[in-house]
Design a protein around this motif. Structure first.
Motif, short mmCIF file in Angstrom:
data_model
loop_
_atom_site.label_atom_id
_atom_site.label_comp_id
_atom_site.label_asym_id
_atom_site.label_seq_id
_atom_site.Cartn_x
_atom_site.Cartn_y
_atom_site.Cartn_z
N CYS A 89 0.85 -1.19 0.00
CA CYS A 89 0.00 0.00 0.00
C CYS A 89 0.89 1.24 0.00
N ALA A 90 1.15 1.77 -1.18
CA ALA A 90 2.03 2.94 -1.33
C ALA A 90 1.47 4.15 -0.60
N ASP A 91 0.14 4.32 -0.61
CA ASP A 91 -0.47 5.47 0.07
C ASP A 91 -0.22 5.42 1.57
N GLU A 116 8.90 1.37 -0.76
CA GLU A 116 8.04 1.79 -1.87
C GLU A 116 8.43 1.10 -3.18
N CYS A 117 9.66 0.59 -3.26
CA CYS A 117 10.16 -0.03 -4.48
C CYS A 117 9.85 -1.52 -4.56
N ILE A 118 9.32 -2.11 -3.51
CA ILE A 118 9.02 -3.53 -3.49
C ILE A 118 7.51 -3.72 -3.65
N PHE A 119 7.08 -4.00 -4.87
CA PHE A 119 5.65 -4.17 -5.15
C PHE A 119 5.16 -5.56 -4.79
N ASP A 120 5.89 -6.56 -5.24
CA ASP A 120 5.44 -7.93 -5.08
C ASP A 120 6.61 -8.76 -4.59
#
Length: 175
Positions: free
Chosen positions: A14-16, A169-173
């Protein structure tokens, strides 16, 4: 590989939320720039009234002071890297053994940019307290040329591991 597959995100990412945590930690201009995430416009509220409410609002970043204080206390005493062979001396203590010089070099410069290990780990603790997690990458250099002997290997630092910081923030999955 499909773009959709590469761009998928873990359900817990959750970037937000990470942005909100960073704003609460930093305060100041970063918080001000993202104040709409904390102070939404009410239904039926005119844009002028909302702007006045935003202009009159304030935030004191106590969270940042608490996190920095905690991280500083955890790393206030320098740590020592040592090893033992599992054998006890005559007094019930484990006998220390000499370490490979790599460990003292790594402790003083863990990222090959001059950062000592204590400073790097303090940053990781601070990041994990803000964002709930932290990531780093440990890697050996890629072999760029044929190594003929141990001297070439050592001169090119091919056995010298380094660690690098990766922002959450750079680790999505990550699964």
């Amino acid at each position: 590989m499909e773009y959709q597959l590469l761009n998928q995100k873990n359900p817990s990412y959750c970037a937000d939320l990470i942005l909100k945590y960073r704003c609460l930690y930093s305060g100041g201009q970063i918080f001000r720039k993202n104040i709409s995430k904390f102070l939404p416009q009410n239904k039926g509220e005119s844009p002028e009234i909302y702007r006045q409410r935003v202009d009159q609002s304030s935030y004191r970043a106590y969270v940042g002071q608490i996190i920095d204080s905690f991280s500083s206390q955890v790393f206030s005493i320098p740590f020592i890297i040592r090893a033992n062979d599992g054998q006890e001396d005559g007094y019930g203590k484990l006998k220390p053994i000499d370490l490979d010089p790599f460990y003292s070099e790594f402790k003083e410069d863990c990222d090959l940019k001059g950062t000592d290990l204590s400073t790097f780990l303090k940053h990781q603790l601070t990041t994990s307290l803000i964002c709930g997690k932290s990531y780093w990458l440990a890697e050996l250099p890629e072999k760029t040329e044929d190594v003929q002997n141990l001297i070439d290997y050592q001169e090119n630092n091919l056995g010298r591991a380094k660690i690098s910081d990766i922002e959450p923030e750079c680790i999505f999955d990550y699964e």
